[in-house]
Design a protein around this motif. Structure first.
Motif, PDB file in Angstrom:
ATOM      1  N   ILE A 122       0.837  -1.211   0.000  1.00  0.00           N
ATOM      2  CA  ILE A 122       0.000   0.000   0.000  1.00  0.00           C
ATOM      3  C   ILE A 122       0.868   1.256   0.000  1.00  0.00           C
ATOM      4  N   GLY A 123       1.933   1.252   0.815  1.00  0.00           N
ATOM      5  CA  GLY A 123       2.828   2.417   0.863  1.00  0.00           C
ATOM      6  C   GLY A 123       3.497   2.695  -0.467  1.00  0.00           C
ATOM      7  N   SER A 124       3.859   1.643  -1.191  1.00  0.00           N
ATOM      8  CA  SER A 124       4.482   1.832  -2.510  1.00  0.00           C
ATOM      9  C   SER A 124       3.482   2.367  -3.520  1.00  0.00           C
ATOM     10  N   ARG A 125       2.247   1.887  -3.458  1.00  0.00           N
ATOM     11  CA  ARG A 125       1.222   2.310  -4.422  1.00  0.00           C
ATOM     12  C   ARG A 125       0.757   3.749  -4.161  1.00  0.00           C
ATOM     13  N   LEU A 126       0.638   4.124  -2.893  1.00  0.00           N
ATOM     14  CA  LEU A 126       0.180   5.473  -2.512  1.00  0.00           C
ATOM     15  C   LEU A 126       1.329   6.252  -1.879  1.00  0.00           C
ATOM     16  N   ALA A 127       2.466   6.245  -2.548  1.00  0.00           N
ATOM     17  CA  ALA A 127       3.700   6.774  -1.951  1.00  0.00           C
ATOM     18  C   ALA A 127       3.586   8.240  -1.548  1.00  0.00           C
ATOM     19  N   ILE A 128       3.129   9.101  -2.453  1.00  0.00           N
ATOM     20  CA  ILE A 128       3.131  10.534  -2.167  1.00  0.00           C
ATOM     21  C   ILE A 128       2.119  10.867  -1.072  1.00  0.00           C
ATOM     22  N   GLN A 129       0.942  10.216  -1.085  1.00  0.00           N
ATOM     23  CA  GLN A 129      -0.074  10.489  -0.064  1.00  0.00           C
ATOM     24  C   GLN A 129       0.398  10.031   1.312  1.00  0.00           C
ATOM     25  N   VAL A 130       0.959   8.817   1.365  1.00  0.00           N
ATOM     26  CA  VAL A 130       1.422   8.284   2.648  1.00  0.00           C
ATOM     27  C   VAL A 130       2.603   9.094   3.174  1.00  0.00           C
ATOM     28  N   ALA A 131       3.525   9.456   2.285  1.00  0.00           N
ATOM     29  CA  ALA A 131       4.705  10.215   2.712  1.00  0.00           C
ATOM     30  C   ALA A 131       4.313  11.584   3.258  1.00  0.00           C
ATOM     31  N   LEU A 132       3.389  12.256   2.591  1.00  0.00           N
ATOM     32  CA  LEU A 132       2.954  13.573   3.064  1.00  0.00           C
ATOM     33  C   LEU A 132       2.209  13.466   4.401  1.00  0.00           C
ATOM     34  N   ALA A 133       1.349  12.444   4.527  1.00  0.00           N
ATOM     35  CA  ALA A 133       0.580  12.292   5.761  1.00  0.00           C
ATOM     36  C   ALA A 133       1.473  11.958   6.954  1.00  0.00           C
ATOM     37  N   SER A 134       2.569  11.232   6.699  1.00  0.00           N
ATOM     38  CA  SER A 134       3.441  10.795   7.796  1.00  0.00           C
ATOM     39  C   SER A 134       4.541  11.803   8.132  1.00  0.00           C
ATOM     40  N   ALA A 135       4.733  12.815   7.293  1.00  0.00           N
ATOM     41  CA  ALA A 135       5.843  13.756   7.496  1.00  0.00           C
ATOM     42  C   ALA A 135       5.796  14.449   8.864  1.00  0.00           C
ATOM     43  N   PRO A 136       4.646  14.980   9.312  1.00  0.00           N
ATOM     44  CA  PRO A 136       4.632  15.639  10.641  1.00  0.00           C
ATOM     45  C   PRO A 136       4.999  14.697  11.778  1.00  0.00           C
ATOM     46  N   VAL A 137       4.495  13.445  11.728  1.00  0.00           N
ATOM     47  CA  VAL A 137       4.801  12.481  12.791  1.00  0.00           C
ATOM     48  C   VAL A 137       6.279  12.119  12.777  1.00  0.00           C
ATOM     49  N   LEU A 138       6.835  11.910  11.583  1.00  0.00           N
ATOM     50  CA  LEU A 138       8.260  11.590  11.477  1.00  0.00           C
ATOM     51  C   LEU A 138       9.123  12.743  11.989  1.00  0.00           C
ATOM     52  N   HIS A 139       8.690  13.958  11.686  1.00  0.00           N
ATOM     53  CA  HIS A 139       9.420  15.126  12.179  1.00  0.00           C
ATOM     54  C   HIS A 139       9.422  15.156  13.713  1.00  0.00           C
ATOM     55  N   LEU A 140       8.270  14.868  14.311  1.00  0.00           N
ATOM     56  CA  LEU A 140       8.166  14.848  15.775  1.00  0.00           C
ATOM     57  C   LEU A 140       9.022  13.730  16.369  1.00  0.00           C
ATOM     58  N   LEU A 141       8.975  12.544  15.766  1.00  0.00           N
ATOM     59  CA  LEU A 141       9.789  11.422  16.256  1.00  0.00           C
ATOM     60  C   LEU A 141      11.275  11.720  16.143  1.00  0.00           C
ATOM     61  N   SER A 142      11.666  12.420  15.075  1.00  0.00           N
ATOM     62  CA  SER A 142      13.080  12.791  14.905  1.00  0.00           C
ATOM     63  C   SER A 142      13.541  13.711  16.022  1.00  0.00           C
ATOM     64  N   LEU A 143      12.664  14.631  16.421  1.00  0.00           N
ATOM     65  CA  LEU A 143      13.002  15.535  17.522  1.00  0.00           C
ATOM     66  C   LEU A 143      13.105  14.784  18.849  1.00  0.00           C
ATOM     67  N   LEU A 144      12.169  13.858  19.082  1.00  0.00           N
ATOM     68  CA  LEU A 144      12.172  13.104  20.332  1.00  0.00           C
ATOM     69  C   LEU A 144      13.368  12.159  20.431  1.00  0.00           C
ATOM     70  N   MET A 145      13.778  11.602  19.294  1.00  0.00           N
ATOM     71  CA  MET A 145      14.894  10.651  19.284  1.00  0.00           C
ATOM     72  C   MET A 145      16.237  11.310  18.992  1.00  0.00           C
ATOM     73  N   ARG A 146      16.270  12.624  18.969  1.00  0.00           N
ATOM     74  CA  ARG A 146      17.483  13.321  18.541  1.00  0.00           C
ATOM     75  C   ARG A 146      18.740  12.902  19.320  1.00  0.00           C
ATOM     76  N   PRO A 147      18.709  12.801  20.663  1.00  0.00           N
ATOM     77  CA  PRO A 147      19.928  12.364  21.362  1.00  0.00           C
ATOM     78  C   PRO A 147      20.412  10.988  20.903  1.00  0.00           C
ATOM     79  N   LEU A 148      19.463  10.052  20.745  1.00  0.00           N
ATOM     80  CA  LEU A 148      19.835   8.709  20.286  1.00  0.00           C
ATOM     81  C   LEU A 148      20.354   8.737  18.860  1.00  0.00           C
ATOM     82  N   LEU A 149      19.731   9.554  18.002  1.00  0.00           N
ATOM     83  CA  LEU A 149      20.163   9.654  16.605  1.00  0.00           C
ATOM     84  C   LEU A 149      21.569  10.237  16.496  1.00  0.00           C
ATOM     85  N   LEU A 150      21.860  11.249  17.300  1.00  0.00           N
ATOM     86  CA  LEU A 150      23.199  11.849  17.286  1.00  0.00           C
ATOM     87  C   LEU A 150      24.256  10.835  17.714  1.00  0.00           C
TER      88      LEU A 150
END
Length: 332
Positions: A122-150
């Motif tokens: 489903i993600g491959s077929r609806l790539a642009i819709q899924v990617a746009l819808a998930s962008a805010p959540v991914l941005h928030l998760l990136s901020l929360l995991m920033r110490p671990l990511l660094l």
């Protein structure tokens, strides 16, 4: 259904849903068209999600790390937690001997089918819709995991590499060909895109009318004496020459010469009605030559060799003929 089994079913739903979301978003990020994302983010009034998605794709390694951590959290930790809780329930009911293996096999199949294969499709077929819808959540998760990511990026620096948007001539040709085959662009548009890249492989020497075939006039000859030549030759532009072999005095437009002749100015010479000539080297690339015509709309250029000798005549239509697919037509 007892509260224990209801809680187990709810935990199974949470684990599979979380795994499915992570898998679907990962597939969407990897298959979404980067040019489409760039186009959405570059609009005058872009969606906020589009700008965030563009930034997430720019640091694709970091974004995928967030998804891998989340996905494995559901798949590994969630499965271990479910297995432990299921073992406790089954043991309390005295059926752990047969129920636990069946539960483990069933949970594995559910995670594979509903948590991986289906959401990735489903993600491959609806790539642009899924990617746009998930962008805010991914941005928030990136901020929360920033110490671990660094910390991870310190250990594995390649994760921090930027994913630059780039392409080359061959990719553009292939995209134009595929777009034409899929009916997304016209066949003639795809052909013209391909021909654009031919321009920097051609020079003025390849497209010009050679000197031996170029229409020329003696600058000192009057229109009265040139009348028969002008009426029998349909060339739009003429090179006006002086007494010396390579002495180019100017270029004359046939329409202007004939107009002067009809108005009774037959005593005027070709030189008096000529325009200032512009010279171009014979090895100038066709794409640069087209830019030269764009900057200065004058109809023709006189082509010269490395010694400044007159070798040919070229007009904008000779270059445009390549783009139109008419072949390498000389100026007529």
């Amino acid at each position: 259904m007892s509260p224990d089994l209801l809680l187990l079913a709810l935990l199974i739903l949470v684990v599979i849903t979380g795994s499915a979301l992570c898998s679907g978003v990962e597939a969407a990020l990897l298959t979404v068209n980067p040019l489409r994302v760039h186009e959405l983010a570059a609009r005058p009034r872009p969606f906020k999600a589009a700008k965030r998605l563009a930034k997430l794709r720019q640091k694709l390694g970091r974004t995928l790390t967030v998804l891998v951590i989340a996905n494995n959290g559901f798949n590994i930790f969630g499965s271990l937690m479910l297995g432990g809780y299921a073992a406790f329930i089954f043991e309390k009911r005295g059926i752990s001997g047969i129920a636990l293996p069946i539960f483990s096999i069933g949970l594995t199949l559910l995670v594979i089918l509903l948590g991986e294969i289906l959401p990735k499709s489903i993600g491959s077929r609806l790539a642009i819709q899924v990617a746009l819808a998930s962008a805010p959540v991914l941005h928030l998760l990136s901020l929360l995991m920033r110490p671990l990511l660094l910390l991870i990026e310190k250990l594995i620096p390649v994760i921090n590499a930027e994913n630059e948007l780039s392409t080359d001539e061959e990719e553009i040709r292939q995209l134009a060909r595929l777009g034409s085959q899929k009916g997304q662009i016209e066949a003639d548009e795809a052909a013209m895109i391909t021909k654009v890249f031919q321009l920097n492989d051609l020079t003025a020497r390849d497209l010009m009318t050679p000197r031996v075939a170029a229409p020329t006039l003696d600058g000192s000859t009057s229109l009265k004496d040139l009348r028969s030549i002008l009426l029998s030759n349909n060339s739009q532009w003429w090179v006006v020459l002086g007494e010396e072999v390579d002495k180019v005095l100017g270029v004359a437009n046939r329409e202007r010469l004939l107009t002067a002749l009809l108005q009774g100015h037959s005593s005027l010479t070709a030189l008096e009605l000529s325009e200032v000539v512009e010279f171009v080297p014979e090895m100038i690339r066709a794409d640069l030559l087209l830019t030269c015509f764009s900057n200065n709309k004058k109809g023709v250029r006189v082509v010269v060799d490395e010694f400044g000798g007159f070798v040919g005549l070229i007009g904008a239509e000779a270059v445009l003929a390549v783009l139109a697919g008419w072949g390498r037509k000389a100026l007529r």
